[in-house]
Design a protein around this motif. Structure first.
Motif, short mmCIF file in Angstrom:
data_model
loop_
_atom_site.label_atom_id
_atom_site.label_comp_id
_atom_site.label_asym_id
_atom_site.label_seq_id
_atom_site.Cartn_x
_atom_site.Cartn_y
_atom_site.Cartn_z
N CYS A 179 14.84 0.20 -5.37
CA CYS A 179 14.74 0.84 -4.06
C CYS A 179 14.92 -0.22 -2.97
N LYS B 281 14.19 0.62 0.33
CA LYS B 281 13.54 1.15 1.54
C LYS B 281 12.45 0.22 2.07
N PHE B 282 11.76 -0.47 1.21
CA PHE B 282 10.69 -1.40 1.62
C PHE B 282 9.66 -0.74 2.52
N CYS B 283 9.14 0.40 2.15
CA CYS B 283 7.99 0.97 2.87
C CYS B 283 6.91 -0.12 2.83
N TYR C 138 3.83 -0.45 2.45
CA TYR C 138 2.69 -0.44 1.52
C TYR C 138 3.14 -0.59 0.07
N CYS C 139 4.46 -0.58 -0.18
CA CYS C 139 4.94 -0.32 -1.54
C CYS C 139 5.44 -1.58 -2.24
N PRO D 232 9.99 -1.96 -4.44
CA PRO D 232 11.24 -2.70 -4.21
C PRO D 232 11.19 -4.13 -4.76
N HIS E 109 13.40 11.04 -0.90
CA HIS E 109 12.87 10.49 0.35
C HIS E 109 13.36 11.40 1.48
N ARG F 13 8.50 4.37 7.21
CA ARG F 13 9.05 5.52 6.49
C ARG F 13 10.34 6.07 7.09
S1 SF4 Z 1 7.53 4.43 -1.33
FE1 SF4 Z 1 9.40 5.07 -2.39
S2 SF4 Z 1 11.01 4.85 -0.83
FE2 SF4 Z 1 9.26 3.62 -0.10
S3 SF4 Z 1 9.65 1.58 -0.90
FE3 SF4 Z 1 8.34 2.61 -2.41
S4 SF4 Z 1 9.80 3.46 -3.89
FE4 SF4 Z 1 10.97 2.94 -2.06
#
Ligand code: SF4
Length: 466
Positions: free
Chosen positions: A187, A189-191, A193-194, A197, A266, A305
């Motif tokens: 991924c 996107k690098f949200c 909190y996540c 990626p 997403h 987001r």
């Molecule tokens: S929450 Fe989903 S879209 Fe956002 S960085 Fe994590 S995997 Fe990617």
């Protein structure tokens, strides 16, 4: 030894993704040996474990459901929440005890997202020398070599960067009715909190021709349902010169397989074309998982987001306008850094507006190395109170959504015996509602019409009708 590095894991290069076709490596080196796999986390991990099971069987092993009696134990880990670490280390203690007291030759393997975290890989080297093999999400295919060349010291291979997509991957699938089909990995996107990626690497889409070929084979083998799988499925194709996700959905539906599902989408990548294709095709199921995360535009911005509350609601309304019967579920995080009572109330407003069929709800948990982990954290009690309040609302709407099914006749794909009551069968509606059905094993693998006789919050009861 090859270790991960969070800085490298964050880098994205513009190099074209290589697509590598794997050869089958078969050996009888582990003939008569037994393997045990424990899987933590999401569907990606469940599907990865199906690949690992195939690899272990290709070197001669057979499965066993306890660590006692196993020759190889594989712990396929998840890094999404803090408690995933606690669960792993708890179980790892049991494996260590088994190895020290009963089976000195036990081979302990750790894989999945956790070893992709630099701190975890270092901890395994320093504090857990009894762990034999460690591999990451990018190098599952190297497990055969790691087993065949097992050394006296720890064998650790966890890559930070991933530039490849593997085709021709084989699986020992858990079901012969429903199958996962990877369509993209990683991924971008690098949200904030996540950790995904970093642990799963950059977005890499498979070739659409290979995906369609896999679905055609599954259909020939008698599978009734496929779920297209990826961290961000509707970004499919953006990284390669291939078709869009909407076009891929249409091509997969054209194979004629009975049911097509996909996770996870997403909202930012959800196009009108997707809505059109889903609403037009009978074999694309009217069920969409549409993660909200927060109902406050301010918090959504802090989360990275890329959509506002208003944009999310417009998308939700567009889906419902095209498909009023479509079930929509979501993910919501409470207690993200900076979330005020007003922000939380905005989340409740969105839940009241969307009346979700169900939701996965979580208290925010900081992941080391992500931007949000450096922000000021909220009081634990405040978070727990918010989660409790949110769950009450989610449960209310889940029950209301199920109530609409009472006395209706709906198609259900029967999967097997009910876990709660072995005199019943269980299956799912096209909208992903769990139904316990009176019937016998001859119905397994069939889509039958079921009259719904009772509804609860998370399941329904029913009887098969002609
Ligand atoms: S929450 Fe989903 S879209 Fe956002 S960085 Fe994590 S995997 Fe990617």
């Amino acid at each position: 030894m090859n270790l991960p590095n969070m800085l490298d894991a964050k880098k994205r290069n513009s190099e074209e993704t290589k697509h590598i076709y794997l050869d089958d490596k078969v050996s009888d080196m582990y003939k008569n040996k037994k393997y045990f796999i424990r899987t933590y986390g999401c569907q990606m991990n469940v599907h990865d474990s199906e690949e690992i099971a195939y690899i272990l069987e290709s070197v001669g092993m057979t499965p066993i459901d306890t660590i006692e009696g196993a020759d190889v134990v594989v712990l396929n880990t998840c890094a999404i929440r803090e408690n995933a670490h606690d669960k792993l280390y708890g179980f790892l203690g049991r494996c260590k005890h088994e190895k020290e007291t009963n089976n000195h030759d036990l081979i302990i393997c750790i894989c999945g997202c956790m070893p992709q975290e630099e701190s975890v890989a270092n901890d395994l080297i320093k504090n857990h020398p009894y762990v034999d093999i460690v591999f990451g999400t990018h190098n599952i295919h190297e497990l055969t070599d790691m087993l065949l060349n097992k050394m006296d010291n720890q064998n650790i291979k966890v890559y930070s960067m991933q530039g490849e997509v593997f085709e021709n991957v084989k699986y020992k699938r858990d079901s012969n009715i429903k199958a996962w089909v990877d369509i993209q990995y990683g991924c971008d996107k690098f949200c904030t909190y996540c950790i995904v990626p970093y642990t799963r690497g950059k977005q890499r889409s498979r070739y659409s021709t290979e995906i369609v070929k896999e679905v055609e084979c599954l259909k020939k083998e008698g599978y009734k349902e496929v779920t297209l799988l990826g961290q961000n499925v509707n970004a499919y194709g953006k990284d390669i010169d291939d078709i869009s996700f909407a076009e891929l959905l249409a091509k997969v539906a054209d194979t004629g397989i009975d049911r097509v599902r996909f996770v996870t989408s997403h909202p930012w990548d959800f196009t009108d074309d997707m809505i059109e294709v889903i609403s037009e095709r009978d074999n694309i199921m009217p069920y969409i998982h549409l993660p909200l995360q927060s109902g406050s535009s301010k918090i959504l911005k802090l989360m990275g987001r890329r959509y506002t509350k208003e944009e999310y609601l417009t998308l939700y309304n567009n889906i419902k306008a095209a498909m009023p019967e479509c079930a929509i579920t979501t993910d919501i995080i409470v207690g993200f850094p900076g979330e005020t009572e007003e922000d939380f109330n905005e989340t409740l407003d969105v839940v009241n507006a969307c009346k979700y069929d169900s939701a996965f709800t979580f208290i925010y948990s900081p992941r080391e190395g992500t931007p949000a982990a450096k922000m000021e954290q909220l009081d634990k009690k405040v978070c727990e109170d918010r989660l409790h309040k949110l769950n009450e609302l989610i449960n209310k709407y889940a029950k209301e959504a199920n109530d609409k099914y009472l006395d209706k006749v709906v198609p259900v794909l029967i999967e097997g015996l009910s876990e709660k009551n072995e005199s019943l069968m269980m299956g799912y509606t096209d909208t992903m509602k769990l139904v316990n059905v009176k019937g016998d094993l001859s119905n397994v693998g069939k889509i039958v019409n079921v009259h719904i006789t009772d509804v609860k919050t998370w399941s329904m009861d029913g009887e098969i009708v002609e």
